[in-house]
Design an enzyme around this catalytic site. Structure first.
Site, PDB file in Angstrom:
ATOM      1  N   GLU A 231       0.857  -1.173   0.000  1.00  0.00           N
ATOM      2  CA  GLU A 231       0.000   0.000   0.000  1.00  0.00           C
ATOM      3  C   GLU A 231       0.902   1.235   0.000  1.00  0.00           C
ATOM      4  O   GLU A 231       1.649   1.459   0.945  1.00  0.00           O
ATOM      5  CB  GLU A 231      -0.844  -0.060   1.274  1.00  0.00           C
TER       6      GLU A 231
ATOM      7  N   ASP B 268      -4.818  10.110   9.687  1.00  0.00           N
ATOM      8  CA  ASP B 268      -3.520   9.545  10.037  1.00  0.00           C
ATOM      9  C   ASP B 268      -2.928  10.118  11.312  1.00  0.00           C
ATOM     10  O   ASP B 268      -3.078  11.295  11.604  1.00  0.00           O
ATOM     11  CB  ASP B 268      -2.531   9.756   8.881  1.00  0.00           C
TER      12      ASP B 268
END
Ligand SMILES: Cc1ncc(COP(=O)(O)O)c(C=O)c1O
Lengths: 394, 262
Positions: free
Chosen positions: B46, B57
């Site tokens: 990924e 995040d």
């Protein structure tokens, strides 16, 4: 033209809810409940009572005699600076804390730029006995020290945002991350008409008290319930949304949105979103924002922490794009001069944000009998150190 | 069948999916990292498209994204790097990023480019399934790029079914209410959630991510899913490295450690 939000949270092509799955349950709950909660008579009674007895509403609509003489027009100041805590921000936080209670939430988070929204949130959390965490960019913590102290004194925890430009945008990112991590017990009291649907509409509804009062006050003072023009500064756009709200469909009223040009539109240090921005997504909403061609958000600059934001609320993007609102950009220097002018002419020290709205007067073509209302969104106590530096310079 | 579900179907062991941020620690590390991950037996890779405001995040990935952007990472360069890597490895490559990046590139352009350089799937956390179905599904299908959705402990059963019906690769099970990079031990509440999802017998396999950091958590999570995804723990391992040889050594050590516990 329709300027109210549609079912999916859009104003024309702007708005919506571009959120990660981690926030879906919370946002969906808000979307499905906010209107019925706000319109509930018991909620309205509590909201109105607090606005009156706690925040001191209605705020005066003050005819500024000497300022009017200077600009040879009829100028009214909507005195949001006279609210408890010193800005319009408390209209929204009173509404949202009552809503949070209805939703059974026990922990409140908020972002703040100038610290006014942080203080207004810390205040209502103290009032309701709720835990309060406020995210604030490190740069803003430095330039708005009195407000940091006020939040702490009110029992809130102030957490510095240390990423990016360390200002409002980054504080908002941190608040969203907190909400993602604590979705069940926490309500996020967002401070402006930004973020995913239903926040822009919800905050606009709570701020709409400003123009609701203007309708009545203008009727009493001028024998007609509308002005020719409303001027408001736009960071995210909540004081502007409140001042425009009941006049959005009334095309007799010209809407003027004032943006922060920082050191100048072309200086590379600016926050003039409508000029420098393009359509994209910021904080879960499709709107105008300052970005690179790769979609990286550009770090803004304004001397005023409350306007130092690279986007604008989707309502304003729609008003500007459709031509309903016109935009004036004001530099740091012009705002400082306008603040000094109001102080000397009217004995009112405005917030730096509100000073941007005042500075727009010199660019507008106003006739002598035009009626203009300027949203005086806040008072200048928090900006004294900036003002002192400026005066030392002059 | 697409490359992702072909790969997952062929596995006899838990799938290991590793996330890294393109252009980190050095701008030119994207290709060597992909090669090294592939040669050490990682099953899916990924690739994070560094973003200025990555709202889902945690600090580790945020930090790596700012470094990558400062290094000069752009989408055009990323596509070039991926194209080069795609010629050297056969592991399915996924991109993870935010909707605004895709929007500014032009959605159709972006997807066409993905197909061209050999990207099999996209993870776009702020693209909700409803919006995907309404506005993007057709474009994705035309370009044969798979979408990977996230589910969380708060996602209702009905919604999980809906997401399952829109997916054709795997579903990303967010292990807890969290942003990336928060490592805790797997709790009983999480295990109950994993089991609940497992019992739903979804069409798509699931991979568990967020907070997986070592062999133990990888193996434990894999009991309830086809495998797991590791991001922040990997980023921490390669942070600050300058030489490609050191990078390769560190990656071998990390991947072996995750798979075998040694
Ligand atoms: C006094 C004052 N006015 C205006 C603003 C800008 O926010 P908005 O555009 O949402 O009214 C702020 C924000 O902190 C503020 O404190």
């Amino acid at each position: 033209m329709n300027y109210t939000v549609d079912e999916k949270g859009f104003y024309g092509r702007y708005g919506g809810a571009y959120i990660p799955e981690m926030l879906h349950a919370n946002i969906e709950e808000l979307q499905s409940k906010y209107i019925s909660i706000i319109e509930d008579p018991d909620f309205q009674l509590k909201f109105r009572n607090l606005l009156a007895d706690y925040s001191g509403r209605p705020t005066p609509l003050y005819y500024a005699d000497r300022l009017s003489a200077k600009y040879n027009s009829r100028l009214y100041l909507k005195r949001e600076d006279l609210n408890h805590t010193g800005a319009h921000k408390i209209n929204n936080t009173i509404g949202q804390i009552l809503l949070a209670q209805r939703l059974g939430k026990t922990r409140i988070i908020a972002e703040t730029g100038a610290g006014q929204h942080g203080v207004a949130t810390a205040t209502v959390c103290a009032l309701m006995g709720m835990e309060c965490i406020v995210y604030m960019g490190e740069v803003d913590i430095e330039r708005q020290k009195p407000n940091v102290f006020r939040m702490k004194m009110l029992g809130a925890e102030v957490r510095p945002a240390t990423s990016g430009s360390k200002t409002l945008k980054d504080a908002t990112n941190e608040a969203i991350r907190d909400w993602i991590t604590n979705p069940v017990e926490t309500h996020y009291i967002i401070g402006s008409v930004v973020g995913p649907h239903p926040f822009p509409d919800m905050v606009a509804r709570f701020q709409s008290i400003v123009s609701e009062e203007m309708l009545k006050q203008l009727q009493e003072k001028e024998g007609r319930n509308y002005p020719d023009r409303i001027i408001a500064c736009v960071g995210g756009g909540s004081n502007a949304a409140g001042a425009y709200y009941h006049y959005l469909e009334d095309e007799r009223v010209r809407l003027v949105a004032v943006e922060a040009a920082g050191e100048g539109i072309d200086s590379g240090r600016s926050a003039a979103t409508s000029v420098l921005g393009s359509e994209g997504i910021i904080h879960g909403s499709r709107t105008l924002l300052m970005q690179t061609k790769d979609g990286q958000i550009i770090e803004p600059h304004s001397i005023s922490a409350g306007l130092d934001y690279p986007g604008i609320g989707p309502l304003h993007a729609h008003l500007i794009q459709s031509g309903r609102a016109e935009v004036v950009s004001i530099t740091d220097q012009e705002a400082l001069e306008a603040a000094l002018e109001l102080s000397r002419l009217e004995g009112i020290i405005p917030a730096l944000e509100s000073a941007h709205a005042l500075a727009a007067l010199k660019y507008l073509d106003m006739s002598a009998d035009d009626i203009t209302v300027i949203s005086l969104s806040g008072r200048g106590d928090k900006d004294l150190s900036t003002y002192m530096k400026f005066l030392d310079h002059e | 069948m697409n490359k992702i579900n072909r790969t997952l179907k062929a596995l006899t062991k838990p799938a290991l999916n590793i996330y890294f941020t393109a252009g980190f620690p050095q701008l030119q590390h994207t290709v060597p990292i992909i090669e090294s991950l592939a040669s050490n037996g990682v099953d899916l890779i990924e690739i994070g498209m560094p973003y200025s405001d990555p709202m889902a995040d945690g600090p580790t990935i945020q930090q790596s994204s700012s470094v990558a952007l400062r290094n000069g990472m752009t989408l055009d360069l990323l596509f070039e790097q991926v194209s080069e890597a795609g010629k050297k490895v056969d592991v399915p490559l996924l991109l993870m990023g935010y909707l605004n990046q895709m929007m500014q590139y032009g959605e159709e352009n972006f997807l066409r480019k993905c197909k061209q350089v050999g990207i099999s799937g996209l993870i776009i956390p702020d693209l909700p399934p409803e919006l995907y179905e309404e506005q993007y599904r057709e474009l994705f299908e035309q370009q044969e790029v798979e979408i990977i959705f996230l589910i969380t402990p708060q996602t209702s059963e009905e919604r999980v079914r809906k997401i399952d019906s829109l997916s054709n690769s795997f579903i990303y099970v967010v292990s807890d209410s969290s942003i990336t990079g928060q490592t805790k031990n797997i709790s009983t509440a999480q295990i109950e959630y994993f089991q609940r999802i497992q019992k739903m017998n979804l069409h798509n396999p699931t991979l568990i991510g967020f907070g997986i950091s070592n062999h133990e958590s990888f193996m434990q999570a894999s009991k309830y899913a086809a495998g797991a995804i590791i991001g922040s723990a990997f980023i921490k391992q390669i942070s600050g490295i300058t030489s490609e040889a050191e990078l390769d050594g560190r990656i071998r050590q990390f991947v072996t450690g995750i798979k075998s516990g040694e």
